[in-house]
Design a protein around this motif. Structure first.
Motif, mmCIF file in Angstrom:
data_model
loop_
_atom_site.group_PDB
_atom_site.id
_atom_site.type_symbol
_atom_site.label_atom_id
_atom_site.label_comp_id
_atom_site.label_asym_id
_atom_site.label_seq_id
_atom_site.Cartn_x
_atom_site.Cartn_y
_atom_site.Cartn_z
ATOM 1 N N ARG A 215 49.792 17.849 35.136
ATOM 2 C CA ARG A 215 50.000 18.221 33.729
ATOM 3 C C ARG A 215 49.822 19.522 33.004
ATOM 4 O O ARG A 215 50.862 20.290 32.638
ATOM 5 N N ILE A 216 48.668 19.943 33.382
ATOM 6 C CA ILE A 216 48.414 21.412 32.740
ATOM 7 C C ILE A 216 49.309 22.332 33.568
ATOM 8 O O ILE A 216 49.666 23.129 32.880
ATOM 9 N N SER A 217 49.460 22.399 34.827
ATOM 10 C CA SER A 217 50.248 23.335 35.507
ATOM 11 C C SER A 217 51.970 23.032 34.856
ATOM 12 O O SER A 217 52.326 24.349 34.690
ATOM 13 N N LYS A 218 52.365 21.938 34.478
ATOM 14 C CA LYS A 218 53.752 21.869 33.826
ATOM 15 C C LYS A 218 53.588 22.433 32.436
ATOM 16 O O LYS A 218 54.569 23.037 32.260
ATOM 17 N N ILE A 219 52.464 22.236 31.610
ATOM 18 C CA ILE A 219 52.214 23.175 30.162
ATOM 19 C C ILE A 219 52.380 24.416 30.320
ATOM 20 O O ILE A 219 52.985 25.277 29.835
ATOM 21 N N LYS A 220 51.717 24.720 31.481
ATOM 22 C CA LYS A 220 51.744 26.287 31.501
ATOM 23 C C LYS A 220 52.780 26.830 32.208
ATOM 24 O O LYS A 220 53.260 28.053 31.516
ATOM 25 N N ASN A 221 53.625 26.333 32.943
ATOM 26 C CA ASN A 221 54.937 26.617 33.437
ATOM 27 C C ASN A 221 55.768 26.592 32.334
ATOM 28 O O ASN A 221 56.710 27.498 32.325
ATOM 29 N N ALA A 222 55.935 25.666 31.396
ATOM 30 C CA ALA A 222 56.858 25.412 30.398
ATOM 31 C C ALA A 222 56.558 26.719 29.418
ATOM 32 O O ALA A 222 57.525 27.197 28.836
ATOM 33 N N ASN A 242 65.899 20.772 31.110
ATOM 34 C CA ASN A 242 64.899 20.514 29.943
ATOM 35 C C ASN A 242 63.598 20.053 30.324
ATOM 36 O O ASN A 242 62.858 20.115 29.575
ATOM 37 N N ASN A 243 63.881 19.158 31.332
ATOM 38 C CA ASN A 243 62.292 18.669 31.682
ATOM 39 C C ASN A 243 61.359 19.721 32.253
ATOM 40 O O ASN A 243 60.319 19.490 32.116
ATOM 41 N N GLU A 244 61.808 20.997 32.562
ATOM 42 C CA GLU A 244 60.703 22.069 32.960
ATOM 43 C C GLU A 244 60.196 22.807 31.499
ATOM 44 O O GLU A 244 59.244 23.180 31.669
ATOM 45 N N PHE A 248 56.054 16.745 27.756
ATOM 46 C CA PHE A 248 55.714 15.425 27.831
ATOM 47 C C PHE A 248 56.850 14.770 28.938
ATOM 48 O O PHE A 248 56.738 13.594 29.374
ATOM 49 N N GLY A 249 57.383 15.728 29.729
ATOM 50 C CA GLY A 249 58.216 15.191 30.800
ATOM 51 C C GLY A 249 57.694 14.537 31.844
ATOM 52 O O GLY A 249 56.546 14.874 31.954
ATOM 53 N N GLU A 250 58.620 14.122 32.648
ATOM 54 C CA GLU A 250 58.073 13.386 33.788
ATOM 55 C C GLU A 250 57.530 14.647 34.791
ATOM 56 O O GLU A 250 58.164 15.518 34.963
ATOM 57 N N LEU A 251 56.223 14.119 35.591
ATOM 58 C CA LEU A 251 55.873 14.778 36.511
ATOM 59 C C LEU A 251 56.232 14.830 37.821
ATOM 60 O O LEU A 251 56.798 13.489 38.090
ATOM 61 N N ASP A 252 56.645 15.716 38.778
ATOM 62 C CA ASP A 252 57.103 15.683 39.925
ATOM 63 C C ASP A 252 56.346 14.898 40.846
ATOM 64 O O ASP A 252 54.973 14.848 40.756
#
Length: 252
Positions: A215-222, A242-244, A248-252
């Motif tokens: 999740r934190i990786s996703k937030i930082k990437n966004a 949009n998920n990227e 709050f999007g789904e995690l891979d």
């Protein structure tokens, strides 16, 4: 026997024991427990438990088994299960199962082989391919593992993949294994937004920790994509999924 049909992601995130049936319960260890068990030993065990033919290309080839033809359950019941003694798997299954002592029997009702555990020479626990699939799917979900779905397009490619896997093993067999958790823990406790320090992080269950990593990786990437997009000199946000961009999007 009741079989798990779906996985409740929220219960896994909460760290609950997951009941496959009345005999089989999968528990989630904390980072503390994994550390005490040995993180390299732990992840070797878990990955091996979830292995499919594509993960063991050259090993199966050495015993004249085509890794593309053996089913996941056949691999586990005929080969892998013998390696999992109670002491090895109790961190996940408690003391109720000794996979290494289970025997292969033909189930006349299912018309297929199953694994059975005997008590007083009578079977009391049965693992068929559906129960096995439920167990492995939960373990993969807990650790955020994905099944290796690699399949060669033809026989020559299959042989190349086997030899590549064999060469990779030979190149690395004498090298010490690198820890998996330590760099993740070190990164997380030094990341903004992560609510644990180097002491309290070890009380986390493994799924909640791995979810935090993702999740934190996703937030930082966004954040990086949005900053670049709104700068006027970076990427075109219209071309980004949009998920990227969605925290709050789904995690891979």
């Amino acid at each position: 026997m009741e079989i798990l049909n779906s996985i409740d992601d929220l219960k896994i995130y909460r760290g609950e024991d997951y009941h496959i049936n009345k005999y089989i319960t999968i528990r989630q260890p904390t980072l503390n427990e994994i550390c005490d068990y040995g993180e390299i030993k732990y992840f070797n065990m878990v990955r091996s438990f979830c292995s499919v033919g594509a993960d063991l290309k050259w090993q199966l080839d050495d015993i004249n088994v085509d890794y593309t033809k053996i089913t996941d359950f056949e691999l586990f019941s005929y080969i892998l299960s013998k390696n999992f003694k109670k002491d090895d798997t109790s961190i996940l299954f408690g003391d109720s199962i000794d996979f290494s002592q289970m025997e292969i029997k033909f189930n006349t009702q299912l018309k297929e082989n199953v694994l059975v555990a005997l008590k007083d020479n009578s079977p009391y626990l049965q693992i068929d391919r559906y129960v096995y699939s439920s167990i492995v799917n939960v373990i993969r979900k807990i650790h955020k593992f994905k099944r290796n779905d690699e399949l060669p397009g033809n026989e020559s490619t299959r042989q190349v993949l086997i030899e590549d896997a064999r060469e990779e093993y030979e190149e690395n067999k004498d090298k010490p294994q690198k820890p998996f958790l330590l760099p993740l823990i070190s990164t997380m406790v030094n990341s903004n937004g992560f609510k644990h320090d180097e002491v309290t992080v070890f009380n986390m269950k493994i799924n909640a920790f791995m979810d935090s990593v993702a999740r934190i990786s996703k937030i930082k990437n966004a954040d990086l994509l949005l900053s670049s997009g709104y700068s006027g000199f970076g990427i075109d946000l219209k071309k980004i999924n949009n998920n990227e961009l969605n925290y709050f999007g789904e995690l891979d």
